[in-house]
Design a protein around this motif. Structure first.
Motif, PDB file in Angstrom:
ATOM      1  N   GLY A 163       0.860  -1.269  -0.143  1.00 38.29           N
ATOM      2  CA  GLY A 163       0.142  -0.016   0.057  1.00 38.29           C
ATOM      3  C   GLY A 163       0.711   1.298  -0.147  1.00 38.29           C
ATOM      4  N   ARG A 178      -5.233  -4.990  -3.409  1.00 40.99           N
ATOM      5  CA  ARG A 178      -4.540  -5.321  -2.244  1.00 40.99           C
ATOM      6  C   ARG A 178      -5.076  -6.500  -1.664  1.00 40.99           C
ATOM      7  NH1 ARG A 178      -2.986  -1.159   2.435  1.00 40.99           N
ATOM      8  NH2 ARG A 178      -4.896  -0.654   2.296  1.00 40.99           N
ATOM      9  N   ASP A 199       4.272   0.446  -4.370  1.00 43.55           N
ATOM     10  CA  ASP A 199       3.142  -0.443  -5.288  1.00 43.55           C
ATOM     11  C   ASP A 199       2.235  -0.144  -6.245  1.00 43.55           C
ATOM     12  OD1 ASP A 199       3.962  -2.475  -3.100  1.00 43.55           O
ATOM     13  OD2 ASP A 199       3.008  -1.295  -1.565  1.00 43.55           O
TER      14      ASP A 199
END
Length: 169
Positions: free
Chosen positions: A3, A166, A49
């Protein structure tokens, strides 16, 4: 995915930087680690990410720092979720309708499989850098056309898409 999100931007007078900061703030509020950095200062994308890249529009082109950032980091950007935004129209048009990306940004979107692009209104006010910018302001055509509730809503949609990514990883 941990994240960690980069919001990189190219700006001349700071308006696009303020949009990038607003996007990063929403991402943090939604539980992501996020920072907004000038595109020219970013040396590596690998710690992130996902990436959001924004550039001010000048004469129909994205800010040179945003263009260079996308070109320099193209391999890494193609491997992670990517969103793009532009900042530019000095009128209410960006709030009234979807403005497609300029050709150079459209090409980058296709090459890098970007997940989305949005054009936000721009801001050009007294004290702007550059001869043309000062002429625009002195002719009465400047002003602040950014809509921060729209910017924050877009950033929240990006956060929602990232949360889904995620969850699946």
């Amino acid at each position: 995915m941990t994240g960690n999100v980069l919001v990189a931007y190219g700006t001349t007078n700071g308006s696009t930087a303020q949009i990038a900061e607003a996007v990063a703030a929403v991402l943090r509020k939604e539980g992501f680690t996020s920072e907004a950095l000038p595109a020219g200062s970013v040396t590596r994308v690998t710690p992130y990410d996902a990436v959001v890249v924004g550039g001010g529009l000048y004469a129909g082109r994205w800010h040179k720092d945003a263009r260079r950032f996308v070109r320099r980091h193209r391999r890494e950007l193609a491997e992670r979720p990517l969103w793009l935004f532009s900042s530019g129209p000095l009128d209410a048009s960006a709030s009234e309708r979807d403005i497609p990306p300029v050709p150079g940004v459209k090409k980058a979107m296709t090459r890098l499989d970007a997940r989305g692009h949005v054009t936000f209104g721009g801001c050009l006010e007294e004290g702007a850098k550059g001869f043309i910018a000062r002429k625009i302001v002195s002719s009465g055509k400047g002003g602040d056309f950014r809509n921060f509730p729209e910017i924050e809503a877009w950033a929240a949609r990006v956060a929602g898409e990232l949360a889904k990514t995620r969850e699946t990883n």
